[in-house]
Design a protein around this motif. Structure first.
Motif, short mmCIF file in Angstrom:
data_model
loop_
_atom_site.label_atom_id
_atom_site.label_comp_id
_atom_site.label_asym_id
_atom_site.label_seq_id
_atom_site.Cartn_x
_atom_site.Cartn_y
_atom_site.Cartn_z
N HIS A 299 -21.84 11.97 23.71
CA HIS A 299 -20.54 12.48 23.29
C HIS A 299 -20.38 13.95 23.68
O HIS A 299 -21.33 14.73 23.58
N VAL A 300 -19.17 14.30 24.10
CA VAL A 300 -18.78 15.68 24.30
C VAL A 300 -17.76 16.04 23.23
O VAL A 300 -16.81 15.28 22.98
N LEU A 301 -17.96 17.19 22.58
CA LEU A 301 -17.00 17.69 21.60
C LEU A 301 -16.44 18.99 22.17
O LEU A 301 -17.16 19.98 22.29
N VAL A 302 -15.16 18.95 22.53
CA VAL A 302 -14.54 20.09 23.20
C VAL A 302 -13.27 20.48 22.44
O VAL A 302 -12.59 19.63 21.86
N GLY A 303 -12.99 21.78 22.42
CA GLY A 303 -11.76 22.25 21.79
C GLY A 303 -11.08 23.28 22.66
O GLY A 303 -11.76 24.17 23.22
N ASP A 304 -9.76 23.18 22.79
CA ASP A 304 -9.04 24.11 23.65
C ASP A 304 -7.59 24.21 23.19
O ASP A 304 -7.11 23.39 22.40
N GLY A 305 -6.90 25.18 23.73
CA GLY A 305 -5.51 25.40 23.36
C GLY A 305 -4.56 24.50 24.11
O GLY A 305 -4.89 23.88 25.13
N TYR A 306 -3.35 24.39 23.59
CA TYR A 306 -2.22 23.73 24.27
C TYR A 306 -0.95 24.41 23.78
O TYR A 306 -0.97 25.18 22.81
N TRP A 307 0.16 24.13 24.44
CA TRP A 307 1.43 24.72 24.01
C TRP A 307 2.20 23.74 23.15
O TRP A 307 2.52 22.64 23.58
N GLU A 308 2.49 24.15 21.92
CA GLU A 308 3.33 23.36 21.02
C GLU A 308 4.80 23.54 21.32
O GLU A 308 5.62 22.68 21.00
N ASP A 309 5.13 24.69 21.90
CA ASP A 309 6.52 25.03 22.21
C ASP A 309 6.49 25.82 23.51
O ASP A 309 5.43 26.21 24.00
N THR A 310 7.66 26.04 24.08
CA THR A 310 7.73 26.77 25.34
C THR A 310 7.21 28.20 25.14
O THR A 310 7.74 28.95 24.32
N PRO A 311 6.16 28.59 25.88
CA PRO A 311 5.58 29.92 25.68
C PRO A 311 6.35 30.98 26.45
O PRO A 311 7.00 30.71 27.45
N ALA B 297 -15.55 29.92 15.43
CA ALA B 297 -14.67 30.71 16.30
C ALA B 297 -13.55 29.86 16.88
O ALA B 297 -13.35 29.79 18.09
N ALA B 298 -12.83 29.20 16.00
CA ALA B 298 -11.72 28.33 16.37
C ALA B 298 -10.92 28.06 15.11
O ALA B 298 -11.45 28.17 14.00
N LEU C 153 -21.44 20.33 22.95
CA LEU C 153 -20.30 21.00 22.33
C LEU C 153 -19.83 22.17 23.19
O LEU C 153 -20.65 22.86 23.80
N SER C 154 -18.55 22.38 23.22
CA SER C 154 -17.99 23.62 23.76
C SER C 154 -16.58 23.75 23.20
O SER C 154 -15.63 23.20 23.74
N VAL C 155 -16.47 24.46 22.10
CA VAL C 155 -15.19 24.58 21.39
C VAL C 155 -14.71 26.03 21.46
O VAL C 155 -15.40 26.94 21.02
N GLY C 156 -13.54 26.20 22.05
CA GLY C 156 -12.97 27.53 22.17
C GLY C 156 -13.65 28.41 23.20
O GLY C 156 -13.52 29.63 23.16
N ALA C 157 -14.36 27.81 24.14
CA ALA C 157 -15.09 28.58 25.15
C ALA C 157 -14.71 28.19 26.56
O ALA C 157 -15.43 28.51 27.51
N ALA C 158 -13.58 27.52 26.73
CA ALA C 158 -13.19 27.05 28.06
C ALA C 158 -12.99 28.19 29.06
O ALA C 158 -13.14 27.99 30.27
N HIS C 159 -12.66 29.38 28.55
CA HIS C 159 -12.48 30.53 29.44
C HIS C 159 -13.76 30.84 30.22
O HIS C 159 -13.70 31.37 31.32
N GLU D 21 -30.03 13.06 17.24
CA GLU D 21 -29.58 13.49 18.56
C GLU D 21 -30.11 14.88 18.94
O GLU D 21 -30.42 15.71 18.09
N ARG D 22 -30.17 15.08 20.26
CA ARG D 22 -30.35 16.41 20.83
C ARG D 22 -28.95 16.97 21.10
O ARG D 22 -28.16 16.35 21.81
N VAL D 23 -28.65 18.14 20.53
CA VAL D 23 -27.31 18.71 20.58
C VAL D 23 -27.36 20.04 21.34
O VAL D 23 -28.24 20.87 21.10
N LEU D 24 -26.39 20.24 22.23
CA LEU D 24 -26.27 21.47 23.00
C LEU D 24 -24.90 22.08 22.76
O LEU D 24 -23.89 21.38 22.81
N ASP D 25 -24.86 23.39 22.50
CA ASP D 25 -23.59 24.11 22.37
C ASP D 25 -23.51 25.14 23.49
O ASP D 25 -24.29 26.10 23.53
N LEU D 26 -22.56 24.95 24.39
CA LEU D 26 -22.33 25.86 25.51
C LEU D 26 -21.32 26.92 25.08
O LEU D 26 -20.13 26.65 24.97
N GLY D 27 -21.81 28.13 24.83
CA GLY D 27 -20.97 29.19 24.27
C GLY D 27 -21.04 29.15 22.76
O GLY D 27 -20.02 29.11 22.08
N CYS D 28 -22.27 29.18 22.23
CA CYS D 28 -22.50 28.92 20.81
C CYS D 28 -22.15 30.09 19.90
O CYS D 28 -22.01 29.91 18.69
#
Length: 245
Positions: A136-148, A17-18, A109-115, A38-45
């Motif tokens: 380790h934390v693996l996180v994914g989120d949006g950013y602006w490439e251009d003026t929104p 979902a990303a 992990l929490s990728v695409g679930a920052a909301h 490792e023990r792995v946790l996904d928050l918003g899996c």
């Protein structure tokens, strides 16, 4: 139709979902899972796509996933059973922001679930409460490439640009040890898959009430993507460690 069902249908052909290819996911997981036990946790899996890949690639890994969607968790459990990894996966029907565990995790992990947490830095704060020392934390989120546009900000949130996003993470006490900036191809493939999977489901049910609702949702999403945020939106995934402590 409720949003959880729409999301599940829209991700039928793109279970991550990303905006990431399977190869990008593999590289990110390999940078976060270093030992293989490792023990792995996904928050918003969601449907557990990240965890299923981690478990399949690393037979010594155990994993837990947290999500508010019972449908998604049922899908994750069925997929794990089909892959022969169900005995190493625990699923929690819970709000990810309020989840607690008595044992720490080596990878969170929490990728695409920052909301679900109120933004990127609150996501990292939540992840840290579950993280073992040196993990380790693996996180994914949006950013602006251009003026929104104002509409894009209202739809997706008030992101920073890429340098400022990484600066904020570093200032919060984290060090990136790997990262991936989604390509235009990954971003477009994700959106075409999201809208296309939902539209295909709807067209097969054109005479049913849910079919019309789903087709309208796909059409609205496609229009918003193409007109309001396609040129401005970017997505970054970061593998992080605590800078000190």
């Amino acid at each position: 139709m409720d949003r959880q069902l729409i999301s599940m249908l829209a991700h039928a052909d793109h279970p991550i979902a990303a905006p990431l290819t399977d190869e990008s996911v593999r590289r990110l997981l390999d940078r976060a899972i270093r030992r293989g036990d490792e023990r792995v946790l996904d928050l918003g899996c969601g449907g557990g796509a990240w965890l299923l890949r981690a478990l399949a690639a690393h037979p010594g890994v155990t994993a837990e996933g947290v999500d508010v969607s019972e449908r998604a968790l049922a899908t994750a459990g069925e997929a794990a059973a089909a892959r022969g990894v169900r005995d190493r996966l625990v699923l929690h029907h819970h709000d990810a922001a309020e989840f607690s565990s008595t044992r720490p995790f080596d990878v969170v992990l929490s990728v695409g679930a920052a909301h679900a947490f109120g933004g990127l830095l609150p996501t990292l704060a939540a992840a840290e409460t579950h993280l073992a020392p040196g993990g380790h934390v693996l996180v994914g989120d949006g950013y602006w490439e251009d003026t929104p546009s104002a509409d894009a900000i209202e739809m997706l949130g008030d992101f920073a640009d890429l340098p400022a996003t990484v600066d904020r993470v570093v200032a919060d006490g984290w060090t990136p040890v790997y990262g991936h900036v989604s390509t235009r191809e990954e971003l477009d493939d994700y959106e075409w898959s999201w809208t296309g999977s939902l539209a295909s489901w709807a067209l097969d049910r054109s005479r049913e009430p849910h079919g019309a609702e789903a087709l309208a949702a796909a059409s609205t999403h496609r229009s918003e993507w193409l007109r309001d945020y396609r040129k401005a939106f970017g997505f970054v995934s970061l593998v992080l460690r605590r800078t000190s402590g």
